[in-house]
Write a protein that holds these residues in place. Structure first.
Motif, PDB file in Angstrom:
ATOM      1  N   TRP A   6       0.810  -1.287   0.164  1.00  0.00           N
ATOM      2  CA  TRP A   6       0.011  -0.079   0.135  1.00  0.00           C
ATOM      3  C   TRP A   6       0.783   1.279  -0.017  1.00  0.00           C
ATOM      4  N   ARG A   7       1.958   1.081   0.884  1.00  0.00           N
ATOM      5  CA  ARG A   7       3.009   2.395   0.851  1.00  0.00           C
ATOM      6  C   ARG A   7       3.399   2.865  -0.546  1.00  0.00           C
ATOM      7  N   SER A   8       3.884   1.735  -1.240  1.00  0.00           N
ATOM      8  CA  SER A   8       4.522   1.732  -2.375  1.00  0.00           C
ATOM      9  C   SER A   8       3.611   2.224  -3.572  1.00  0.00           C
ATOM     10  N   ILE A   9       2.274   1.851  -3.366  1.00  0.00           N
ATOM     11  CA  ILE A   9       1.389   2.134  -4.514  1.00  0.00           C
ATOM     12  C   ILE A   9       0.502   3.341  -4.361  1.00  0.00           C
ATOM     13  N   MET A  10       0.383   3.808  -3.125  1.00  0.00           N
ATOM     14  CA  MET A  10      -0.371   4.974  -2.974  1.00  0.00           C
ATOM     15  C   MET A  10      -0.101   6.350  -3.658  1.00  0.00           C
ATOM     16  N   VAL A  62      -2.885   7.302 -11.243  1.00  0.00           N
ATOM     17  CA  VAL A  62      -2.577   6.935 -12.545  1.00  0.00           C
ATOM     18  C   VAL A  62      -3.073   5.690 -12.842  1.00  0.00           C
ATOM     19  N   ILE A  63      -3.069   4.709 -11.767  1.00  0.00           N
ATOM     20  CA  ILE A  63      -3.416   3.365 -12.003  1.00  0.00           C
ATOM     21  C   ILE A  63      -5.048   3.319 -12.188  1.00  0.00           C
ATOM     22  N   LYS A  64      -5.747   4.136 -11.358  1.00  0.00           N
ATOM     23  CA  LYS A  64      -7.152   4.212 -11.510  1.00  0.00           C
ATOM     24  C   LYS A  64      -7.664   4.809 -12.861  1.00  0.00           C
ATOM     25  N   GLN A  65      -6.672   5.707 -13.235  1.00  0.00           N
ATOM     26  CA  GLN A  65      -7.160   6.208 -14.534  1.00  0.00           C
ATOM     27  C   GLN A  65      -7.022   5.206 -16.049  1.00  0.00           C
ATOM     28  N   ASP A  66      -5.924   4.368 -15.574  1.00  0.00           N
ATOM     29  CA  ASP A  66      -5.579   3.337 -16.578  1.00  0.00           C
ATOM     30  C   ASP A  66      -6.588   2.171 -16.617  1.00  0.00           C
ATOM     31  N   SER A  69      -4.490  -1.638 -19.673  1.00  0.00           N
ATOM     32  CA  SER A  69      -4.809  -1.364 -18.178  1.00  0.00           C
ATOM     33  C   SER A  69      -3.732  -2.362 -17.649  1.00  0.00           C
ATOM     34  N   ASN A  70      -2.435  -2.111 -17.785  1.00  0.00           N
ATOM     35  CA  ASN A  70      -1.323  -2.880 -17.163  1.00  0.00           C
ATOM     36  C   ASN A  70      -0.439  -2.312 -16.423  1.00  0.00           C
ATOM     37  N   THR A  71      -0.802  -0.832 -15.889  1.00  0.00           N
ATOM     38  CA  THR A  71      -0.199  -0.481 -14.936  1.00  0.00           C
ATOM     39  C   THR A  71      -0.203  -1.001 -13.604  1.00  0.00           C
ATOM     40  N   PHE A  72      -1.304  -1.377 -13.180  1.00  0.00           N
ATOM     41  CA  PHE A  72      -1.413  -2.176 -11.913  1.00  0.00           C
ATOM     42  C   PHE A  72      -0.455  -3.417 -11.838  1.00  0.00           C
ATOM     43  N   ASP A  73      -0.556  -4.215 -12.961  1.00  0.00           N
ATOM     44  CA  ASP A  73       0.365  -5.392 -13.252  1.00  0.00           C
ATOM     45  C   ASP A  73       1.824  -5.110 -13.124  1.00  0.00           C
ATOM     46  N   TYR A 119       2.962  -2.615 -11.563  1.00  0.00           N
ATOM     47  CA  TYR A 119       3.581  -2.226  -9.867  1.00  0.00           C
ATOM     48  C   TYR A 119       3.614  -3.567  -9.142  1.00  0.00           C
ATOM     49  N   VAL A 120       2.375  -4.561  -9.398  1.00  0.00           N
ATOM     50  CA  VAL A 120       2.580  -5.726  -8.742  1.00  0.00           C
ATOM     51  C   VAL A 120       4.059  -6.429  -9.045  1.00  0.00           C
ATOM     52  N   LEU A 121       4.318  -6.609 -10.396  1.00  0.00           N
ATOM     53  CA  LEU A 121       5.505  -7.385 -10.858  1.00  0.00           C
ATOM     54  C   LEU A 121       6.691  -6.497 -10.138  1.00  0.00           C
ATOM     55  N   GLN A 122       6.716  -5.034  -9.944  1.00  0.00           N
ATOM     56  CA  GLN A 122       8.030  -4.267  -9.451  1.00  0.00           C
ATOM     57  C   GLN A 122       7.964  -4.651  -7.681  1.00  0.00           C
ATOM     58  N   PHE A 123       6.785  -4.826  -7.341  1.00  0.00           N
ATOM     59  CA  PHE A 123       6.934  -5.167  -5.859  1.00  0.00           C
ATOM     60  C   PHE A 123       7.286  -6.605  -5.570  1.00  0.00           C
ATOM     61  N   PHE A 124       6.913  -7.716  -6.693  1.00  0.00           N
ATOM     62  CA  PHE A 124       7.506  -8.882  -6.354  1.00  0.00           C
ATOM     63  C   PHE A 124       8.995  -8.934  -6.423  1.00  0.00           C
ATOM     64  N   ASP A 125       9.410  -8.056  -7.575  1.00  0.00           N
ATOM     65  CA  ASP A 125      10.828  -7.955  -7.713  1.00  0.00           C
ATOM     66  C   ASP A 125      11.882  -7.381  -6.571  1.00  0.00           C
ATOM     67  N   GLN A 126      11.321  -6.338  -6.154  1.00  0.00           N
ATOM     68  CA  GLN A 126      11.778  -5.585  -4.780  1.00  0.00           C
ATOM     69  C   GLN A 126      11.715  -6.470  -3.599  1.00  0.00           C
ATOM     70  N   ASN A 127      10.965  -7.589  -3.582  1.00  0.00           N
ATOM     71  CA  ASN A 127      10.819  -8.374  -2.328  1.00  0.00           C
ATOM     72  C   ASN A 127      11.340  -9.826  -2.553  1.00  0.00           C
ATOM     73  N   ASN A 128      12.027 -10.031  -3.621  1.00  0.00           N
ATOM     74  CA  ASN A 128      12.581 -11.326  -3.814  1.00  0.00           C
ATOM     75  C   ASN A 128      11.176 -12.674  -3.929  1.00  0.00           C
ATOM     76  N   ILE A 129      10.045 -11.971  -4.342  1.00  0.00           N
ATOM     77  CA  ILE A 129       9.022 -12.992  -4.451  1.00  0.00           C
ATOM     78  C   ILE A 129       9.124 -13.376  -6.181  1.00  0.00           C
ATOM     79  N   GLU A 130       9.073 -14.604  -6.209  1.00  0.00           N
ATOM     80  CA  GLU A 130       8.951 -15.285  -7.611  1.00  0.00           C
ATOM     81  C   GLU A 130       7.661 -14.825  -8.398  1.00  0.00           C
TER      82      GLU A 130
END
Length: 165
Positions: free
Chosen positions: A100-104, A109-113, A120-124, A126-137
């Motif tokens: 939530w802190r990273s996406i707020m 921008v995500i809502k408009q997209d 509408s791949n902006t949210f995807d 950011y999810v991918l970026q969050f997974f990469d930052q936190n070492n989630i496959e």
């Protein structure tokens, strides 16, 4: 001797917890001694092990039982199932609060997209970026489960607190 409690969590939560709370001596277990709220919850939920409480290894995330001043882990190394669920829930809350802190800051921008529905791949992203930052496959299944839980949290905020995001 180390004692473990096994928590049942989704695989992406397990990977997040191992990345942030991993123990240096036991690489496939988490240690919450530096996380005061989690440490306090674990210590409070510990119970004495006796013959009625067999060793239950039903989860996929190993939590290292801490040694506190009043509860030595040789005797106090059992946790009931509802307590294990609470600890797993708290780890998920920590993960989603970080998301939530990273996406707020970029939510508008995500809502408009999402409203345009063309690309509408902006949210995807950011999810991918969050997974990469936190070492989630990143897998499609993990991403979809993560996004469903995020949508549930949004609905819960609106229902319980009348916060519309």
């Amino acid at each position: 001797m180390d004692y473990f409690i096994y928590l049942k969590v989704p695989e992406y939560t397990r990977q997040y917890a191992l990345y942030h709370f991993s123990d240096k001596k036991v690489p496939d277990a988490i240690n919450v001694k530096n996380w005061y709220v989690l440490y306090g919850m674990v210590v409070d939920f510990l119970k004495r092990r006796n013959n009625f409480h067999p060793n239950q290894e039903t989860g996929n995330l190993k939590l290292l039982v801490p040694d506190s001043q009043m509860k030595r882990k040789e005797k106090w190394n059992y946790m009931e199932s509802h307590s294990r669920k609470k600890i797993a829930e708290m780890i998920r809350y920590i993960m989603y609060s970080q998301f939530w802190r990273s996406i707020m800051p970029v939510w508008e921008v995500i809502k408009q997209d999402r409203n345009k529905r063309k690309h509408s791949n902006t949210f995807d992203r950011y999810v991918l970026q969050f997974f990469d930052q936190n070492n989630i496959e990143y897998t499609e299944q993990a991403s979809n489960a993560f996004k469903k839980e995020f949508a549930r949290q949004r609905k819960k905020l609106e229902r319980d607190f009348r916060i519309i995001i």
